[in-house]
Design an enzyme around this catalytic site. Structure first.
Site, PDB file in Angstrom:
ATOM      1  N   ASP A 239       1.135  -1.348  -0.180  1.00  0.00           N
ATOM      2  CA  ASP A 239       0.224   0.297   0.018  1.00  0.00           C
ATOM      3  C   ASP A 239       1.328   1.350  -0.084  1.00  0.00           C
ATOM      4  O   ASP A 239       0.861   2.374  -0.842  1.00  0.00           O
ATOM      5  CB  ASP A 239      -1.060  -0.185   1.638  1.00  0.00           C
ATOM      6  CG  ASP A 239      -0.167  -0.314   2.461  1.00  0.00           C
ATOM      7  OD1 ASP A 239       1.157  -0.727   3.089  1.00  0.00           O
ATOM      8  OD2 ASP A 239      -1.102  -0.170   3.781  1.00  0.00           O
TER       9      ASP A 239
ATOM     10  N   ASP B  60       6.764   3.412   3.736  1.00  0.00           N
ATOM     11  CA  ASP B  60       6.542   5.147   4.554  1.00  0.00           C
ATOM     12  C   ASP B  60       8.399   4.762   5.137  1.00  0.00           C
ATOM     13  O   ASP B  60       8.714   5.628   4.323  1.00  0.00           O
ATOM     14  CB  ASP B  60       5.950   4.244   5.273  1.00  0.00           C
ATOM     15  CG  ASP B  60       5.996   6.232   6.496  1.00  0.00           C
ATOM     16  OD1 ASP B  60       5.753   6.923   6.092  1.00  0.00           O
ATOM     17  OD2 ASP B  60       5.241   5.422   8.448  1.00  0.00           O
TER      18      ASP B  60
HETATM   19  P1  IMP Z   1       6.965   1.617   6.226  1.00  0.00           P
HETATM   20  O1  IMP Z   1       6.949   2.377   7.666  1.00  0.00           O
HETATM   21  O2  IMP Z   1       7.518   1.569   5.334  1.00  0.00           O
HETATM   22  O3  IMP Z   1       7.764  -0.505   7.017  1.00  0.00           O
HETATM   23  O4  IMP Z   1       5.101   1.366   6.448  1.00  0.00           O
HETATM   24  C1  IMP Z   1       4.572  -0.238   7.399  1.00  0.00           C
HETATM   25  C2  IMP Z   1       3.501   0.009   6.792  1.00  0.00           C
HETATM   26  O5  IMP Z   1       2.792   0.528   7.859  1.00  0.00           O
HETATM   27  C3  IMP Z   1       2.627   0.536   6.202  1.00  0.00           C
HETATM   28  O6  IMP Z   1       2.618  -0.297   4.581  1.00  0.00           O
HETATM   29  C4  IMP Z   1       0.991   0.654   6.192  1.00  0.00           C
HETATM   30  O7  IMP Z   1       0.372  -0.329   6.192  1.00  0.00           O
HETATM   31  C5  IMP Z   1       1.372   1.612   7.093  1.00  0.00           C
HETATM   32  N1  IMP Z   1       1.295   3.157   7.351  1.00  0.00           N
HETATM   33  C6  IMP Z   1       2.407   3.884   6.713  1.00  0.00           C
HETATM   34  N2  IMP Z   1       2.441   5.182   7.051  1.00  0.00           N
HETATM   35  C7  IMP Z   1       0.898   5.349   6.652  1.00  0.00           C
HETATM   36  C8  IMP Z   1      -0.193   5.860   6.762  1.00  0.00           C
HETATM   37  O8  IMP Z   1       0.072   7.545   6.674  1.00  0.00           O
HETATM   38  N3  IMP Z   1      -1.485   5.537   6.610  1.00  0.00           N
HETATM   39  C9  IMP Z   1      -1.585   4.728   6.896  1.00  0.00           C
HETATM   40  N4  IMP Z   1      -0.792   3.126   7.421  1.00  0.00           N
HETATM   41  C10 IMP Z   1       0.864   3.474   7.201  1.00  0.00           C
END
Ligand code: IMP
Length: 179
Positions: free
Chosen positions: A104, A107
């Site tokens: 999705d 981040d």
């Molecule tokens: P990461 O920080 O790239 O490991 O992101 C992990 C997960 O955090 C993503 O796959 C999303 O499910 C969730 N996430 C990160 N940013 C957002 C946001 O702005 N809204 C909702 N979920 C988020």
């Protein structure tokens, strides 16, 4: 699209419309369909957040392809103090496959930085990432998104599969947090 919504204790305003999202997904699907012609790629969808993106994307893929869904669970390793990620539901042989991860949002990149080495361990022929959203200003790991819908600022977003504390996944467009 209503102007402002409240989810739990926070307020959100419309950010990306369903038409904008659909347009980008069509573009990504066209690119992937061209790049993977005769390769029968395997899409690995990371649950929960990517379910809506994956569904709309997969409908627009015009070549033979497979899809599977994984849930990443993090737990404390018995011997290590750090968290370890395991993939639940990954029951397809990856060896020599052209694999496309469907996320999705990228981040911090932490999830993928832990998950990708586990997939590489199975020696896929190729491994690429398709993500609907990417917050480059939040990125803390060396992750490159190969097929990307939108670059967005480092603000919390909601809807189209993404939740805030369990709610908001059913919204058909994307809202941004009012800070
Ligand atoms: P990461 O920080 O790239 O490991 O992101 C992990 C997960 O955090 C993503 O796959 C999303 O499910 C969730 N996430 C990160 N940013 C957002 C946001 O702005 N809204 C909702 N979920 C988020």
């Amino acid at each position: 699209m209503n102007y402002e919504i409240q989810v739990h204790d926070k307020r959100f305003v419309p950010y990306l419309s369903s038409e904008q999202i659909d347009e980008q997904i069509t573009r990504i699907a066209t690119e992937i369909s061209a790049d993977y012609k005769n390769k029968k790629p395997l899409f690995i969808v990371i649950l929960n957040g990517a379910f809506m993106f994956a569904s709309d994307l997969f409908k627009k893929i015009e070549i033979e392809s497979e899809i599977c869904f994984v849930k990443l669970a993090s737990y404390k390793g018995v011997r290590s103090t750090g968290k370890v990620i395991t993939a639940i539901g990954l029951d397809i042989e990856l060896y020599n496959r052209d694999v496309i991860i469907v996320e999705d949002i990228v981040d911090t990149g932490k999830t993928l930085s832990q998950f990708l080495p586990q997939l590489e361990h199975h020696h896929p022929k190729s491994l690429k990432i398709a993500a609907l959203l990417h917050k480059p200003d939040a990125l803390q790991h060396d992750i490159k998104v190969d097929y990307l819908g939108f670059v967005i600022p480092n603000k919390f977003v909601l809807g189209y599969g993404l939740d805030y504390d369990g709610l908001g996944r059913n919204i058909d467009c994307i809202y941004q947090l009012v800070e």
